[in-house]
Write a protein that holds these residues in place. Sequence first.
Motif, PDB file in Angstrom:
ATOM      1  N   LEU A 191       5.856  -3.894  -9.085  1.00 16.47           N
ATOM      2  CA  LEU A 191       7.007  -3.016  -8.987  1.00 16.47           C
ATOM      3  C   LEU A 191       7.018  -2.100 -10.200  1.00 16.47           C
ATOM      4  O   LEU A 191       7.515  -2.447 -11.257  1.00 16.47           O
ATOM      5  N   ALA A 192       6.391  -0.957 -10.029  1.00 19.67           N
ATOM      6  CA  ALA A 192       6.326   0.001 -11.121  1.00 19.67           C
ATOM      7  C   ALA A 192       6.673   1.356 -10.537  1.00 19.67           C
ATOM      8  O   ALA A 192       6.775   1.515  -9.319  1.00 19.67           O
ATOM      9  N   GLY A 193       6.827   2.330 -11.426  1.00 19.79           N
ATOM     10  CA  GLY A 193       7.240   3.651 -10.974  1.00 19.79           C
ATOM     11  C   GLY A 193       6.310   4.246  -9.926  1.00 19.79           C
ATOM     12  O   GLY A 193       6.732   4.998  -9.047  1.00 19.79           O
TER      13      GLY A 193
ATOM     14  N   GLU B  36       3.296   1.636 -17.432  1.00 19.89           N
ATOM     15  CA  GLU B  36       2.668   1.463 -16.124  1.00 19.89           C
ATOM     16  C   GLU B  36       1.253   0.913 -16.276  1.00 19.89           C
ATOM     17  O   GLU B  36       0.810   0.034 -15.546  1.00 19.89           O
ATOM     18  N   LEU B  37       0.587   1.499 -17.262  1.00 19.69           N
ATOM     19  CA  LEU B  37      -0.799   1.121 -17.496  1.00 19.69           C
ATOM     20  C   LEU B  37      -0.923  -0.376 -17.741  1.00 19.69           C
ATOM     21  O   LEU B  37      -1.812  -1.049 -17.228  1.00 19.69           O
ATOM     22  N   LEU B  38       0.011  -0.871 -18.528  1.00 20.99           N
ATOM     23  CA  LEU B  38      -0.058  -2.284 -18.873  1.00 20.99           C
ATOM     24  C   LEU B  38       0.414  -3.171 -17.732  1.00 20.99           C
ATOM     25  O   LEU B  38      -0.118  -4.260 -17.521  1.00 20.99           O
ATOM     26  N   ALA B  39       1.374  -2.674 -16.994  1.00 18.54           N
ATOM     27  CA  ALA B  39       1.810  -3.428 -15.819  1.00 18.54           C
ATOM     28  C   ALA B  39       0.617  -3.569 -14.884  1.00 18.54           C
ATOM     29  O   ALA B  39       0.364  -4.633 -14.307  1.00 18.54           O
TER      30      ALA B  39
ATOM     31  N   ALA C  28       6.402 -11.262  -9.740  1.00 16.44           N
ATOM     32  CA  ALA C  28       6.530  -9.813  -9.776  1.00 16.44           C
ATOM     33  C   ALA C  28       5.986  -9.307 -11.100  1.00 16.44           C
ATOM     34  O   ALA C  28       6.244  -9.893 -12.151  1.00 16.44           O
ATOM     35  N   VAL C  29       5.206  -8.242 -10.988  1.00 16.49           N
ATOM     36  CA  VAL C  29       4.718  -7.576 -12.188  1.00 16.49           C
ATOM     37  C   VAL C  29       5.385  -6.223 -12.211  1.00 16.49           C
ATOM     38  O   VAL C  29       5.421  -5.539 -11.195  1.00 16.49           O
ATOM     39  N   GLY C  30       5.915  -5.825 -13.324  1.00 18.64           N
ATOM     40  CA  GLY C  30       6.578  -4.531 -13.303  1.00 18.64           C
ATOM     41  C   GLY C  30       6.735  -3.911 -14.664  1.00 18.64           C
ATOM     42  O   GLY C  30       6.297  -4.441 -15.683  1.00 18.64           O
ATOM     43  N   THR C  31       7.357  -2.756 -14.643  1.00 22.49           N
ATOM     44  CA  THR C  31       7.735  -2.086 -15.879  1.00 22.49           C
ATOM     45  C   THR C  31       9.241  -2.232 -15.999  1.00 22.49           C
ATOM     46  O   THR C  31       9.852  -3.037 -15.315  1.00 22.49           O
TER      47      THR C  31
ATOM     48  N   VAL D  64       4.810   2.791  -7.578  1.00 22.59           N
ATOM     49  CA  VAL D  64       4.969   2.201  -6.244  1.00 22.59           C
ATOM     50  C   VAL D  64       6.211   2.816  -5.602  1.00 22.59           C
ATOM     51  O   VAL D  64       7.324   2.590  -6.068  1.00 22.59           O
ATOM     52  N   THR D  65       5.987   3.609  -4.569  1.00 21.33           N
ATOM     53  CA  THR D  65       7.118   4.355  -3.999  1.00 21.33           C
ATOM     54  C   THR D  65       7.193   4.168  -2.481  1.00 21.33           C
ATOM     55  O   THR D  65       6.341   3.539  -1.877  1.00 21.33           O
ATOM     56  N   GLY D  66       8.231   4.736  -1.944  1.00 19.36           N
ATOM     57  CA  GLY D  66       8.385   4.792  -0.485  1.00 19.36           C
ATOM     58  C   GLY D  66       8.378   3.422   0.173  1.00 19.36           C
ATOM     59  O   GLY D  66       9.007   2.477  -0.295  1.00 19.36           O
ATOM     60  N   LYS D  67       7.640   3.345   1.258  1.00 22.90           N
ATOM     61  CA  LYS D  67       7.572   2.117   2.062  1.00 22.90           C
ATOM     62  C   LYS D  67       7.088   0.927   1.238  1.00 22.90           C
ATOM     63  O   LYS D  67       7.620  -0.179   1.338  1.00 22.90           O
ATOM     64  N   ALA D  68       6.075   1.199   0.421  1.00 23.86           N
ATOM     65  CA  ALA D  68       5.500   0.122  -0.375  1.00 23.86           C
ATOM     66  C   ALA D  68       6.555  -0.487  -1.291  1.00 23.86           C
ATOM     67  O   ALA D  68       6.649  -1.710  -1.442  1.00 23.86           O
ATOM     68  N   ARG D  69       7.361   0.396  -1.837  1.00 23.12           N
ATOM     69  CA  ARG D  69       8.411  -0.069  -2.736  1.00 23.12           C
ATOM     70  C   ARG D  69       9.437  -0.904  -1.972  1.00 23.12           C
ATOM     71  O   ARG D  69       9.852  -1.973  -2.417  1.00 23.12           O
ATOM     72  N   GLN D  70       9.810  -0.357  -0.838  1.00 22.10           N
ATOM     73  CA  GLN D  70      10.757  -1.053   0.037  1.00 22.10           C
ATOM     74  C   GLN D  70      10.273  -2.475   0.327  1.00 22.10           C
ATOM     75  O   GLN D  70      11.008  -3.451   0.195  1.00 22.10           O
ATOM     76  N   ARG D  71       9.008  -2.552   0.701  1.00 23.40           N
ATOM     77  CA  ARG D  71       8.435  -3.862   1.041  1.00 23.40           C
ATOM     78  C   ARG D  71       8.460  -4.792  -0.169  1.00 23.40           C
ATOM     79  O   ARG D  71       8.815  -5.963  -0.065  1.00 23.40           O
ATOM     80  N   ALA D  72       8.106  -4.233  -1.323  1.00 22.55           N
ATOM     81  CA  ALA D  72       8.085  -5.045  -2.543  1.00 22.55           C
ATOM     82  C   ALA D  72       9.483  -5.598  -2.834  1.00 22.55           C
ATOM     83  O   ALA D  72       9.656  -6.789  -3.111  1.00 22.55           O
ATOM     84  N   MET D  73      10.465  -4.705  -2.739  1.00 25.87           N
ATOM     85  CA  MET D  73      11.847  -5.120  -3.008  1.00 25.87           C
ATOM     86  C   MET D  73      12.279  -6.219  -2.043  1.00 25.87           C
ATOM     87  O   MET D  73      12.949  -7.178  -2.433  1.00 25.87           O
TER      88      MET D  73
END
Length: 702
Positions: free
Chosen positions: A358-360, A334-337, A382-385, A362-371
């Motif tokens: 998109l990392a762990g 996560e740190l590196l993402a 997209a930056v993620g783990t 990022v949850t809930g609504k924010a995640r939904q929006r990202a997806m």
Amino acid sequence: MTPARSLLQAPIQFLKGVGPRRAERFAQLGVRTGRDLLFHLPYRYEDATTVNAIADIAVGSDVTVIGRVMAKGVLPVRSGLRVFRAVIRDETGRIECAWFGRPWLDRSIHSGDLLLVNGTVSFFHGLQLRPREYTVLARGGKGGGHAGGERAGSGFPAGTIFPVYHATQGLAHREVRVVVQRNLKRLLDEAGNDPLPSSWLESLTLPPLPEALGTLHQPRSLADIAPAQRRLAYEELFFLQLLHARARLRARSAGISFRAAPRLTNGFLESLPFRLTGAQRRAWEEIEADMGRRTPMNRLLQGDVGCGKTVVALLALLKAVEAGYQAAIMAPTELLADQHLRTFEKLIGPLGVDFVLLAGAVTGKARQRAMESIASGSAKLAVGTHALIQESVDFASLGCVVIDEQHRFGVEQRLRLRENTGASTPDVLVMSATPIPRSLALVAYGDLDLSVIDELPPGRRRVTTAVRGPISRDAAFDFLGEKLAEGQQAYVVYPLIEESEALEARAATAMFEDLEARYKDFSVRLLHGRMSSAEKDDAMRSFQAGDTQLLVCTTVIEVGIDVPNATVMLIEDAERFGLAQLHQLRGRVGRGAERSYCIAFGASAKPSERLRAFAEISNGFELAEADLRIRGQGDLFGKEQHGAALLRFADLCRDRDLLEDGRKRARAIVAADPELSRPEHRKLRGELELRYARREALSKIG
Ligand code: ADP
Ligand code: MG
């Protein structure tokens, strides 16, 4: 070929001197057929080529003698242990040989036999030889014998070389040797068909296969062994490269040819406050050429920490975006993402490209929006783990993926990634900051093309590295204090204690309390794997912002963290780290203008060879070579992952030239005849299938 008569294909049980019981034991060694036995090669040799005169023998020496058996017999010594003893005599004198716990030799060694014996000499009522190996050169008074020949002028017959085999419970190495010797000739006769063209071997001055195998099982001289070993190594390396070359070809399915005006990439290059180094430019040119082709890129970008891989990777991402595709970068933590995200904010933001995290965390609504934005295609980057591939994230049109830090992503994950991306295969760039020797990279990632950034940006100074024993600790911590007083930042690192993350956290915690007391005027923070990600994040951010001066941490900081004002790193218990890891840690300092220091604490005042190499060598690739030399490929950082385990015969230090040669040939052959269907390649194809039947099948699925 009539299978029934083929000894090579026959189950080991049917070879001379084996039978069902021994066959089971052989199976434990992986030896199931005659062919397996033929390739069950000695792992070392007992050199009994130099024969000593018995009169010259001294206590404690390691000798080979040849003499006639004068007297012999079995004596009990301690309860249960019986000793076979034989007195042998040559022209100069006599000596007693004592085989402890091997009374049965009384049945195979007779008076009058001419024996060759090697071993060490001890003193027990006179000189006594404790044999390691022996062989009967001639029976009762008769001359001759297999070791053959008189050594000119010396008056002693020539010695011999004993091959020593891997053995197992219930099957001693000598038994293996006997079975090999009894069957060798027939096996070799059948192995007459060399899979490699003789012209290749001639140009490399390597012996043909049967000769090489014969030599390895029954060397006539020590000098013959190395070329024979290299013959086998070459074959192994060549076929592995042939496998890779074919896998590469298969991966070249329908990909994307990125062609568009270099609006973003040029804009990005112009916005950078520096110019690319020559090595960065070269790597970028290679990547750009790949991306322009219709076949998907499969490239490994290797370079020392801080050499500027990220900048090059960003160029690749932008190239995909400017051609109308999406691109993603995945980090191991996560740190590196998060850090990549900040790089995006700084360097990509001004270019007006939309990106999401998109990392762990990022949850809930924010995640939904990202997806959703990924699925709709509105998010270009997209930056993620791992989360990016672990869930079914649907990209509208994923064109390019950068995977940061290969050693935490397996090959499988790489393949998985492909599955989640719809119609055309995206380009993949794997970024690794673990310099591994080129030879190893070719073996482990032979299916990938390789770009190396072997140059640091200008002005980067090498990190002054020292190894210190326990008595110098205090001075080192004083030094650290001085640097803090000058306004610089520092790390104190604890090794990863594999058994227990809890223990590791405790050690770091205890040290943290000490150091907090010692450096009262400064802000000291703790960072370890047991902390919640929010806590970790907070500590790291505070350090990055300069609010924390000293970070006491475990290897959580191993990869990628970039804090230019950090100039001192102390590494506790440095012996516990691998060289690659030490080097990665060191890469956390020396990223700014100030001179930087790394002090590794060894277990004693005298540093190990490994730590000495660490202090002396600053180039990651050279260090990786040193690591290969010191440890041997067998122990190299995670050998499974790095492919050294694929090699039985080749030694990546010794056989590097063969690897290069084999690779060139393999690629040329596959380029000209991908299916190996030409008559002159049929033998190669047969051998490839024989060797890698399962693997080839697997790579077809992949
Ligand atoms: P890596 O990913 O290989 O560890 P980075 O790409 O993170 O290295 O680069 C390390 C640092 O060097 C960053 O601060 C980056 O901005 C800087 N940098 C990269 N390339 C150059 C260059 N050619 N000249 C000067 N600084 C550079
Ligand atoms: Mg980086």
